[in-house]
Scaffold this motif. Structure first.
Motif, PDB file in Angstrom:
ATOM      1  N   VAL A  70       0.836  -1.208   0.000  1.00 27.89           N
ATOM      2  CA  VAL A  70       0.000   0.000   0.000  1.00 27.89           C
ATOM      3  C   VAL A  70       0.870   1.256   0.000  1.00 27.89           C
ATOM      4  N   ALA A  71       1.943   1.262   0.803  1.00 27.83           N
ATOM      5  CA  ALA A  71       2.840   2.416   0.847  1.00 27.83           C
ATOM      6  C   ALA A  71       3.517   2.630  -0.504  1.00 27.83           C
ATOM      7  N   CYS A  72       3.896   1.535  -1.152  1.00 28.78           N
ATOM      8  CA  CYS A  72       4.519   1.630  -2.470  1.00 28.78           C
ATOM      9  C   CYS A  72       3.547   2.241  -3.481  1.00 28.78           C
ATOM     10  N   LEU A  73       2.318   1.756  -3.467  1.00 24.40           N
ATOM     11  CA  LEU A  73       1.310   2.279  -4.397  1.00 24.40           C
ATOM     12  C   LEU A  73       0.989   3.743  -4.107  1.00 24.40           C
ATOM     13  N   LEU A  88       8.313   9.854  -2.675  1.00 23.75           N
ATOM     14  CA  LEU A  88       8.986   8.566  -2.532  1.00 23.75           C
ATOM     15  C   LEU A  88      10.006   8.599  -1.393  1.00 23.75           C
ATOM     16  N   LYS A  89      10.618   9.767  -1.176  1.00 25.45           N
ATOM     17  CA  LYS A  89      11.582   9.908  -0.077  1.00 25.45           C
ATOM     18  C   LYS A  89      10.917   9.698   1.282  1.00 25.45           C
ATOM     19  N   TRP A  90       9.624   9.972   1.363  1.00 24.62           N
ATOM     20  CA  TRP A  90       8.901   9.807   2.625  1.00 24.62           C
ATOM     21  C   TRP A  90       8.436   8.365   2.860  1.00 24.62           C
ATOM     22  N   LYS A  91       8.489   7.519   1.820  1.00 25.90           N
ATOM     23  CA  LYS A  91       7.960   6.154   1.953  1.00 25.90           C
ATOM     24  C   LYS A  91       8.674   5.353   3.037  1.00 25.90           C
ATOM     25  N   ALA A  92       9.991   5.252   2.967  1.00 21.99           N
ATOM     26  CA  ALA A  92      10.736   4.429   3.940  1.00 21.99           C
ATOM     27  C   ALA A  92      10.558   4.929   5.378  1.00 21.99           C
ATOM     28  N   PRO A  93      10.681   6.243   5.631  1.00 19.14           N
ATOM     29  CA  PRO A  93      10.455   6.692   7.014  1.00 19.14           C
ATOM     30  C   PRO A  93       9.053   6.377   7.525  1.00 19.14           C
ATOM     31  N   VAL A  94       8.039   6.635   6.709  1.00 14.34           N
ATOM     32  CA  VAL A  94       6.661   6.404   7.152  1.00 14.34           C
ATOM     33  C   VAL A  94       6.420   4.918   7.411  1.00 14.34           C
ATOM     34  N   VAL A  95       6.893   4.050   6.513  1.00 14.14           N
ATOM     35  CA  VAL A  95       6.702   2.604   6.705  1.00 14.14           C
ATOM     36  C   VAL A  95       7.410   2.147   7.984  1.00 14.14           C
ATOM     37  N   ASN A  96       8.646   2.598   8.189  1.00 11.03           N
ATOM     38  CA  ASN A  96       9.373   2.228   9.410  1.00 11.03           C
ATOM     39  C   ASN A  96       8.641   2.705  10.654  1.00 11.03           C
ATOM     40  N   LEU A 149      15.064   9.324   6.508  1.00  7.43           N
ATOM     41  CA  LEU A 149      14.597  10.692   6.282  1.00  7.43           C
ATOM     42  C   LEU A 149      15.772  11.663   6.209  1.00  7.43           C
ATOM     43  N   PHE A 150      16.715  11.538   7.141  1.00  9.02           N
ATOM     44  CA  PHE A 150      17.875  12.426   7.175  1.00  9.02           C
ATOM     45  C   PHE A 150      18.690  12.309   5.884  1.00  9.02           C
ATOM     46  N   VAL A 151      18.988  11.081   5.465  1.00  5.97           N
ATOM     47  CA  VAL A 151      19.795  10.895   4.261  1.00  5.97           C
ATOM     48  C   VAL A 151      19.036  11.368   3.023  1.00  5.97           C
ATOM     49  N   ALA A 152      17.748  11.053   2.936  1.00  4.36           N
ATOM     50  CA  ALA A 152      16.964  11.412   1.747  1.00  4.36           C
ATOM     51  C   ALA A 152      16.923  12.919   1.511  1.00  4.36           C
ATOM     52  N   PHE A 153      16.831  13.701   2.581  1.00  2.00           N
ATOM     53  CA  PHE A 153      16.693  15.143   2.406  1.00  2.00           C
ATOM     54  C   PHE A 153      17.987  15.916   2.649  1.00  2.00           C
ATOM     55  N   THR A 154      19.060  15.224   3.028  1.00  2.00           N
ATOM     56  CA  THR A 154      20.336  15.896   3.255  1.00  2.00           C
ATOM     57  C   THR A 154      21.368  15.519   2.204  1.00  2.00           C
ATOM     58  N   PHE A 155      21.379  14.255   1.797  1.00  2.00           N
ATOM     59  CA  PHE A 155      22.362  13.756   0.836  1.00  2.00           C
ATOM     60  C   PHE A 155      21.647  13.228  -0.396  1.00  2.00           C
ATOM     61  N   HIS A 156      21.177  14.142  -1.229  1.00  2.00           N
ATOM     62  CA  HIS A 156      20.354  13.798  -2.388  1.00  2.00           C
ATOM     63  C   HIS A 156      21.048  12.783  -3.305  1.00  2.00           C
ATOM     64  N   ASP A 157      22.364  12.907  -3.488  1.00  2.00           N
ATOM     65  CA  ASP A 157      23.066  12.058  -4.447  1.00  2.00           C
ATOM     66  C   ASP A 157      23.171  10.598  -4.022  1.00  2.00           C
ATOM     67  N   ILE A 158      23.048  10.328  -2.729  1.00  2.83           N
ATOM     68  CA  ILE A 158      23.234   8.936  -2.273  1.00  2.83           C
ATOM     69  C   ILE A 158      21.994   8.340  -1.612  1.00  2.83           C
ATOM     70  N   TRP A 159      20.870   9.041  -1.619  1.00  2.00           N
ATOM     71  CA  TRP A 159      19.733   8.543  -0.851  1.00  2.00           C
ATOM     72  C   TRP A 159      19.204   7.205  -1.379  1.00  2.00           C
ATOM     73  N   VAL A 160      19.255   6.976  -2.682  1.00  2.00           N
ATOM     74  CA  VAL A 160      18.788   5.691  -3.216  1.00  2.00           C
ATOM     75  C   VAL A 160      19.763   4.584  -2.812  1.00  2.00           C
ATOM     76  N   ASP A 161      21.073   4.869  -2.860  1.00  2.00           N
ATOM     77  CA  ASP A 161      22.065   3.886  -2.416  1.00  2.00           C
ATOM     78  C   ASP A 161      21.837   3.536  -0.946  1.00  2.00           C
ATOM     79  N   PHE A 162      21.575   4.563  -0.140  1.00  2.00           N
ATOM     80  CA  PHE A 162      21.342   4.321   1.283  1.00  2.00           C
ATOM     81  C   PHE A 162      20.048   3.535   1.486  1.00  2.00           C
ATOM     82  N   LYS A 163      19.018   3.878   0.721  1.00  2.00           N
ATOM     83  CA  LYS A 163      17.724   3.185   0.836  1.00  2.00           C
ATOM     84  C   LYS A 163      17.897   1.685   0.607  1.00  2.00           C
ATOM     85  N   VAL A 164      18.756   1.325  -0.355  1.00  4.36           N
ATOM     86  CA  VAL A 164      18.955  -0.087  -0.665  1.00  4.36           C
ATOM     87  C   VAL A 164      19.996  -0.716   0.263  1.00  4.36           C
TER      88      VAL A 164
END
Length: 196
Positions: A70-73, A88-96, A149-164
């Motif tokens: 549901v969060a993904c959709l 999408l940056k808010w998905k992981a924090p909200v789910v956690n 949340l911190f990485v997604a909005f502070t380090f834009h270039d690596i947030w996807v790497d961090f997410k994975v």
């Protein structure tokens, strides 16, 4: 195997995100491949496919899988609809944080905390240990949400790497620590059970 299946959409998202943006023609239609928006579309499609297949095969999904789908959709759909990766940056924090809330609520609902309901069939522990373990999961999910949340909005270039990889690394470290903690307490409990 179940955890690997849950990571398939995230892995596909990461692969498509890392591709150099290009246009491909498929069945007379042009599609953009590479970058955040096509990766989000792949994330949504693969999540529906993976969880839909699990639903057909198992005839049910776990609550955590429903929440993830549901969060993904929701967040993926808003990312595509508004053409903004902020959703999408808010998905992981909200789910956690929702997982943390679920674990916390289990202290007040029912006679077992959530981690005991999940693992109680395989491990026998005293109630105070289950409670400590459940609190550790609450803390982990809160921390994980804040870190994402911190990485997604502070380090834009690596947030996807961090997410994975960052989230996966944190989870593995936490599970190892949990295993060490459980092994210590299970060893302590074994002699007492043999005396009964």
């Amino acid at each position: 195997m179940k955890q690997f299946i849950d990571f398939i959409p995230l892995i596909l998202f990461f692969i498509v995100y890392k591709l150099d943006p290009r246009t491909i023609d498929l069945a007379g239609q042009s599609f953009e491949l590479g970058g955040i928006f096509s990766a989000t579309a792949v994330l949504i499609a693969s999540s529906v496919l993976v969880y839909g297949t699990l639903l057909v095969v198992q005839r049910k999904l776990e609550k955590g899988q429903w929440l993830t789908l549901v969060a993904c959709l929701l967040f993926g759909g808003m990312t595509l609809a508004f053409h903004s990766e902020t959703f999408l940056k808010w998905k992981a924090p909200v789910v956690n944080w929702l997982f943390a809330a679920g674990f916390a609520a289990s202290h007040f609902i029912g006679n077992k905390v959530l981690i005991q309901r999940m693992m109680g069939h395989a491990v026998s522990l005293p109630q105070p240990i289950w409670i400590r373990l459940n609190i550790a999961w609450i803390a982990f999910f809160i921390f994980s949400g804040c870190a994402n949340l911190f990485v997604a909005f502070t380090f834009h270039d690596i947030w996807v790497d961090f997410k994975v990889f960052g989230s996966l690394g944190m989870t593995v470290l936490f599970l190892v620590a949990q295993g060490v903690y459980l092994a210590r307490h299970m060893h302590d409990e074994a002699p007492q059970q043999s005396k009964d």
